[in-house]
Design a protein around this motif. Structure first.
Motif, PDB file in Angstrom:
ATOM      1  N   UNK A  98       0.808  -1.224   0.000  1.00  0.00           N
ATOM      2  CA  UNK A  98       0.000   0.000   0.000  1.00  0.00           C
ATOM      3  C   UNK A  98       0.839   1.270   0.000  1.00  0.00           C
ATOM      4  N   UNK A  99       2.078   1.204   0.487  1.00  0.00           N
ATOM      5  CA  UNK A  99       2.920   2.402   0.565  1.00  0.00           C
ATOM      6  C   UNK A  99       3.367   2.902  -0.800  1.00  0.00           C
ATOM      7  N   UNK A 100       3.147   2.123  -1.850  1.00  0.00           N
ATOM      8  CA  UNK A 100       3.602   2.542  -3.176  1.00  0.00           C
ATOM      9  C   UNK A 100       2.670   3.584  -3.802  1.00  0.00           C
ATOM     10  N   UNK A 125      15.492  -1.760  -1.582  1.00  0.00           N
ATOM     11  CA  UNK A 125      15.726  -1.952  -0.149  1.00  0.00           C
ATOM     12  C   UNK A 125      15.025  -3.198   0.373  1.00  0.00           C
ATOM     13  N   UNK A 126      13.851  -3.481  -0.145  1.00  0.00           N
ATOM     14  CA  UNK A 126      13.066  -4.617   0.345  1.00  0.00           C
ATOM     15  C   UNK A 126      13.532  -5.954  -0.221  1.00  0.00           C
ATOM     16  N   UNK A 127      13.933  -5.978  -1.488  1.00  0.00           N
ATOM     17  CA  UNK A 127      14.043  -7.250  -2.194  1.00  0.00           C
ATOM     18  C   UNK A 127      15.451  -7.742  -2.474  1.00  0.00           C
ATOM     19  N   UNK A 128      16.447  -6.864  -2.444  1.00  0.00           N
ATOM     20  CA  UNK A 128      17.820  -7.308  -2.665  1.00  0.00           C
ATOM     21  C   UNK A 128      18.365  -8.053  -1.446  1.00  0.00           C
ATOM     22  N   UNK A 129      19.301  -8.970  -1.676  1.00  0.00           N
ATOM     23  CA  UNK A 129      19.974  -9.562  -0.523  1.00  0.00           C
ATOM     24  C   UNK A 129      20.947  -8.548   0.074  1.00  0.00           C
ATOM     25  N   UNK A 130      21.550  -8.883   1.198  1.00  0.00           N
ATOM     26  CA  UNK A 130      22.354  -7.910   1.945  1.00  0.00           C
ATOM     27  C   UNK A 130      23.546  -7.408   1.147  1.00  0.00           C
ATOM     28  N   UNK A 131      24.223  -8.320   0.450  1.00  0.00           N
ATOM     29  CA  UNK A 131      25.408  -7.922  -0.305  1.00  0.00           C
ATOM     30  C   UNK A 131      25.042  -6.959  -1.426  1.00  0.00           C
ATOM     31  N   UNK A 132      24.027  -7.282  -2.195  1.00  0.00           N
ATOM     32  CA  UNK A 132      23.619  -6.402  -3.285  1.00  0.00           C
ATOM     33  C   UNK A 132      23.015  -5.106  -2.771  1.00  0.00           C
ATOM     34  N   UNK A 185      12.449   7.565   2.027  1.00  0.00           N
ATOM     35  CA  UNK A 185      13.053   6.286   2.381  1.00  0.00           C
ATOM     36  C   UNK A 185      13.920   6.385   3.621  1.00  0.00           C
ATOM     37  N   UNK A 186      14.531   7.530   3.832  1.00  0.00           N
ATOM     38  CA  UNK A 186      15.315   7.731   5.052  1.00  0.00           C
ATOM     39  C   UNK A 186      14.391   7.770   6.269  1.00  0.00           C
ATOM     40  N   UNK A 229      10.474   1.052   9.085  1.00  0.00           N
ATOM     41  CA  UNK A 229       9.290   0.367   8.557  1.00  0.00           C
ATOM     42  C   UNK A 229       9.659  -0.489   7.354  1.00  0.00           C
ATOM     43  N   UNK A 230      10.506   0.055   6.489  1.00  0.00           N
ATOM     44  CA  UNK A 230      10.933  -0.687   5.305  1.00  0.00           C
ATOM     45  C   UNK A 230      11.696  -1.948   5.681  1.00  0.00           C
ATOM     46  N   UNK A 231      12.559  -1.846   6.678  1.00  0.00           N
ATOM     47  CA  UNK A 231      13.357  -3.007   7.047  1.00  0.00           C
ATOM     48  C   UNK A 231      12.542  -4.057   7.789  1.00  0.00           C
ATOM     49  N   UNK A 232      11.422  -3.678   8.374  1.00  0.00           N
ATOM     50  CA  UNK A 232      10.501  -4.684   8.901  1.00  0.00           C
ATOM     51  C   UNK A 232       9.882  -5.482   7.750  1.00  0.00           C
ATOM     52  N   UNK A 233       9.511  -4.777   6.684  1.00  0.00           N
ATOM     53  CA  UNK A 233       8.990  -5.464   5.499  1.00  0.00           C
ATOM     54  C   UNK A 233      10.072  -6.342   4.883  1.00  0.00           C
ATOM     55  N   UNK A 234      11.259  -5.795   4.803  1.00  0.00           N
ATOM     56  CA  UNK A 234      12.385  -6.533   4.235  1.00  0.00           C
ATOM     57  C   UNK A 234      12.621  -7.835   4.997  1.00  0.00           C
TER      58      UNK A 234
END
Length: 354
Positions: A189-191, A252-259, A298-299, A304-309
């Protein structure tokens, strides 16, 4: 017995367009009759719902309505529509589309033939130039921006009569399995608008499904009606702010940590560069401000984003390496510059510098 399909159309003051869309969908009955139509009205004030109820009274047994009290954007509106959907498969259409009569049939046959397909991109053609492409899906570039398989306006030739594996579909004409939609939690919904389908499709890939372009399922799209309905200023703001915000949010949500560490900083720097390009080269202060507002969002919302992530990464079974191997394409820096200079959004065909 054929599997049921639920067709979800989001409408906002689109009475002048949705009539033709509904007529074309009803023509599909001769090839596929097991469908329901769900109209989600985003707080329109043009009488769309009353118009549909009156004109299509004899078809109301197969039409459902969700009437929202304001314009929440297409992401949330589609979610509200799916909540009342009973179909095995969900078809999403914009209200300014018309469909080929075999649109549903082709999509269902493909799903039924391969249970690993999660999303189908229809062949989207320009309604006013039906021999030209609107969209057949997108891949991803190394910097995190989308790459159109066929740029808008490309001639619809033999090259686009074959199936492609894709990262993302365009929701003006696409299908998704309902159980997959429910598993990943639907649209975010945030989109509000822009990139919501990219995020959705990416999360489908992460849980092990494939997304494909299917040339046999054809939809015609009346390009550019949003600017007519909403007005040029609102569209420009939405494009710059939400486009920037949602591109970054998706990575931020979908990449793995390295990417995440390697791609996101470069991606943000490119947005900042684009903002200065708009300010200096085009003398568009608003353009500069809207992009920075998208970055700042995003900052401010990073927790909130990292909870989704966390939730997304917890259930993923496919690596970035596998996704990138299949769906990442290399393009030169000038590919993106040319898209901007030719008044095409990076990954979406809207003008940045109007």
């Amino acid at each position: 017995m054929n599997p049921a399909v639920s067709i979800v159309i989001v409408n906002y003051n689109g009475k002048d367009y949705i009539d033709k869309c509904i007529l074309s969908i009803l023509s599909s009955i001769e090839t596929y009759s097991d469908f329901e139509l769900i109209i989600v009205d985003n707080g329109s004030n043009d009488g769309t719902v009353a118009f549909i109820r009156s004109k299509y009274e004899i078809f109301l047994y197969m039409i459902k309505f969700v009437e929202l009290n304001q314009n929440y954007g297409p992401a949330r509106a589609r979610n509200e529509g799916v909540k009342i959907a009973s179909g095995k498969y969900i078809g999403f259409l914009d209200n300014d589309t018309i469909v080929d009569k075999n649109w549903i049939l082709a999509g269902v046959r493909k799903f039924e033939s391969n249970n690993k397909i999660g999303v189908i991109q229809c062949k989207l053609l320009l309604m006013d130039e039906p021999n030209k492409i609107d969209s057949i899906g997108e891949w991803i570039g190394r910097n995190g921006f989308l790459i159109q398989i066929a740029p808008v306006g490309s001639p619809d030739n033999e090259e686009y009569n074959k199936e492609y594996k894709i990262l993302s579909a365009k929701s003006a004409g696409m299908f998704i399995r309902k159980d997959v939609f429910d598993t990943i939690g639907g649209f975010d919904d945030d989109y509000f608008i822009y990139m919501e389908e990219t995020d959705l499709c990416w999360r489908v890939l992460l849980i092990g499904y494939e997304n494909i372009f299917l040339p046999d399922s054809i939809v015609f799209h009346k390009f550019g009606t949003s600017s007519v309905i909403l007005g040029k200023d609102k569209i420009n703001y939405a494009l710059k702010f939400h486009g920037t915000k949602n591109y970054i949010l998706t990575l931020l949500k979908n990449l793995n940590s390295l990417n995440l560490v390697f791609i996101v900083p470069i991606h943000i720097l490119l947005w900042i560069g684009l903002a200065y390009f708009g300010l200096i080269y085009k003398r568009k202060l608003a353009f500069f401000i809207y992009i920075h507002k998208g970055i700042l969002w995003n900052v401010v919302n990073i927790l909130k984003t990292f909870q989704k992530r966390k939730s997304i990464q917890k259930v993923r079974i496919i690596s970035d390496k596998d996704i990138f191997y299949a769906l990442m394409k290399k393009r030169s820096f000038f590919y993106y510059v040319n898209k901007v200079l030719s008044n095409n959004n990076i990954g979406n065909s809207k003008s940045y510098f109007e």
